[in-house]
Design a protein around this motif. Structure first.
Motif, PDB file in Angstrom:
ATOM      1  N   UNK A 143       7.876   4.392   8.079  1.00  0.00           N
ATOM      2  CA  UNK A 143       8.746   5.076   7.631  1.00  0.00           C
ATOM      3  C   UNK A 143       8.379   6.335   7.182  1.00  0.00           C
ATOM      4  N   UNK A 144       7.348   6.367   6.348  1.00  0.00           N
ATOM      5  CA  UNK A 144       7.117   7.725   5.836  1.00  0.00           C
ATOM      6  C   UNK A 144       6.778   8.704   7.021  1.00  0.00           C
ATOM      7  N   UNK A 145       5.747   8.236   7.972  1.00  0.00           N
ATOM      8  CA  UNK A 145       5.401   9.092   9.179  1.00  0.00           C
ATOM      9  C   UNK A 145       6.511   9.358  10.046  1.00  0.00           C
ATOM     10  N   UNK A 188      18.621   9.314  -3.971  1.00  0.00           N
ATOM     11  CA  UNK A 188      18.824   9.928  -2.715  1.00  0.00           C
ATOM     12  C   UNK A 188      19.115   9.085  -1.552  1.00  0.00           C
ATOM     13  N   UNK A 189      19.354   7.661  -1.941  1.00  0.00           N
ATOM     14  CA  UNK A 189      19.817   6.526  -1.127  1.00  0.00           C
ATOM     15  C   UNK A 189      21.030   6.397  -1.081  1.00  0.00           C
ATOM     16  N   UNK A 190      21.866   5.875  -0.134  1.00  0.00           N
ATOM     17  CA  UNK A 190      21.162   5.808   1.242  1.00  0.00           C
ATOM     18  C   UNK A 190      21.172   7.173   1.850  1.00  0.00           C
ATOM     19  N   UNK A 208      13.624   3.792   7.388  1.00  0.00           N
ATOM     20  CA  UNK A 208      13.692   3.648   5.961  1.00  0.00           C
ATOM     21  C   UNK A 208      14.463   2.638   5.531  1.00  0.00           C
ATOM     22  N   UNK A 209      15.783   2.081   6.384  1.00  0.00           N
ATOM     23  CA  UNK A 209      16.396   0.860   5.894  1.00  0.00           C
ATOM     24  C   UNK A 209      15.517  -0.253   6.116  1.00  0.00           C
ATOM     25  N   UNK A 222      10.479   6.187  -7.483  1.00  0.00           N
ATOM     26  CA  UNK A 222      10.388   6.791  -5.925  1.00  0.00           C
ATOM     27  C   UNK A 222      10.904   5.735  -4.877  1.00  0.00           C
ATOM     28  N   UNK A 223      11.214   6.043  -3.690  1.00  0.00           N
ATOM     29  CA  UNK A 223      11.552   4.952  -2.752  1.00  0.00           C
ATOM     30  C   UNK A 223      10.374   4.415  -2.200  1.00  0.00           C
ATOM     31  N   UNK A 224       9.366   5.163  -2.065  1.00  0.00           N
ATOM     32  CA  UNK A 224       8.046   4.727  -1.435  1.00  0.00           C
ATOM     33  C   UNK A 224       7.037   4.183  -2.641  1.00  0.00           C
ATOM     34  N   UNK A 225       6.930   2.644  -2.461  1.00  0.00           N
ATOM     35  CA  UNK A 225       6.091   2.337  -3.547  1.00  0.00           C
ATOM     36  C   UNK A 225       4.574   2.028  -2.966  1.00  0.00           C
ATOM     37  N   UNK A 226       3.807   1.822  -4.115  1.00  0.00           N
ATOM     38  CA  UNK A 226       2.436   1.238  -3.693  1.00  0.00           C
ATOM     39  C   UNK A 226       2.356  -0.423  -3.792  1.00  0.00           C
ATOM     40  N   UNK A 227       1.359  -0.960  -3.719  1.00  0.00           N
ATOM     41  CA  UNK A 227       1.399  -2.433  -3.695  1.00  0.00           C
ATOM     42  C   UNK A 227       1.707  -3.107  -5.104  1.00  0.00           C
ATOM     43  N   UNK A 228       1.481  -2.328  -6.097  1.00  0.00           N
ATOM     44  CA  UNK A 228       1.827  -2.734  -7.597  1.00  0.00           C
ATOM     45  C   UNK A 228       3.189  -2.118  -7.934  1.00  0.00           C
ATOM     46  N   UNK A 229       3.954  -1.529  -7.119  1.00  0.00           N
ATOM     47  CA  UNK A 229       5.080  -0.924  -7.898  1.00  0.00           C
ATOM     48  C   UNK A 229       5.246   0.572  -8.059  1.00  0.00           C
TER      49      UNK A 229
END
Length: 308
Positions: free
Chosen positions: A151-153, A173-175, A202-203, A218-225
């Motif tokens: 989704x990021x790329x 910023x969603x949806x 993204x969906x 943030x919409x995009x999270x790391x593995x720990x949130x």
């Protein structure tokens, strides 16, 4: 012996940085680079002249002093491009300081930056860009992480976003609609169309993501949130390009360059592309015309019926 910058010079530097932050919306990373460059300059002048460089000595910098600084910087291993950046920071500081203190900064402002060849962006071709997106999504064994990276790329290529802009998207910023408002470098706002494929990517990620979407997160999270680190995007892109046998220039930023170049190749208007990319100057966008000209010449040479 460590060089100590005079309190007056340090106060002036912090005042200029604060003004750049407040009036121009200069990014923190840029301010940090500015501080380092100007501190290095003042440190050199203190050592070179054997005297603490307060505001009065700084106002009397001569052309010969500037030449000595530039020669020392180059001999220390700085490239022409790096020296040009440092000189730009020093000039910006001096414009502000001269106006504030009422002195003539000509010796500094008239110093010419060394010439260097501007590196043109190296876009991927359309097939490689599509392959990169698909392959990025296959790098993780964790489904939602693969969907996240994809989704990021997709946003970098499909919307021409910088990594910082894509990772700066918040729950509020969603949806994603057919367009989104992006705040880019220097606080400059622009409206970017969002292709259906980007909305779908993204969906898909949001459906698989184990963390709740929150307005101020943030919409995009790391593995720990926590917020996704841009270095992870660079790393997964690096893995994908190696798998695909693409050159080292196939970076996340190259996806943004590819967005611009492919629009231009399809007949996009240069000024419209400037707006979509959020470039403050059209000259920045014009680099893509050089890229496109190279492509056109290759096509011409391959297909034109040569006489004789």
């Amino acid at each position: 012996m460590s060089i100590v910058i005079s309190p007056a010079a340090r106060d002036a530097l912090e005042g200029w940085l604060a003004a750049s932050r407040a009036l121009k919306g200069t990014a923190e990373n840029t301010l940090t680079a500015y501080r380092t460059d100007v501190v290095d300059f003042i440190t050199f002048m203190t050592e070179y002249k054997g005297d603490a460089q307060g505001l009065a000595p700084l106002s009397r910098i001569a052309v010969t002093d500037m030449r000595a600084w530039m020669a020392q910087t180059r001999s220390g291993g700085a490239s022409a491009r790096s020296l040009a950046r440092k000189l730009s920071a020093v000039k910006s500081f001096y414009r502000w300081l001269a106006e504030r203190e009422g002195f003539e900064p000509t010796a500094v402002l008239s110093t010419r930056a060394p010439k260097f060849e501007k590196k043109l962006p190296r876009p991927l071709n359309e097939d490689a860009a599509r392959a990169m997106i698909a392959t990025v999504g296959e790098q993780s064994q964790t489904g939602w992480v693969g969907a996240r990276d994809m989704a990021v790329v997709t946003l970098l290529y499909g919307c021409g976003l910088r990594i910082s802009e894509a990772l700066g998207l918040m729950g509020r910023d969603l949806p994603l609609g057919e367009a989104m408002r992006i705040v880019g470098k220097g606080g400059k706002e622009r409206v970017v169309p969002v292709l259906p494929v980007a909305r779908q990517a993204v969906a898909t990620y949001l459906k698989l993501c184990p963390f709740e979407t929150e307005t101020d997160k943030p919409v995009f999270r790391g593995v720990r949130g926590g917020a996704l680190n841009p270095r992870l995007v660079q790393k997964v892109t690096e893995q994908a390009r190696m798998q695909l046998g693409l050159p080292a220039t196939a970076t996340p930023h190259a996806m943004r360059h590819s967005f611009a170049t492919h629009l231009l190749s399809a007949g996009g208007d240069l000024r419209a592309i400037q707006e979509l990319l959020g470039h403050a100057s059209l000259s920045t966008t014009q680099a893509y015309t050089s890229v496109d000209t190279v492509h056109l010449m290759k096509v011409y040479e391959a297909t034109h019926p040569k006489s004789g």
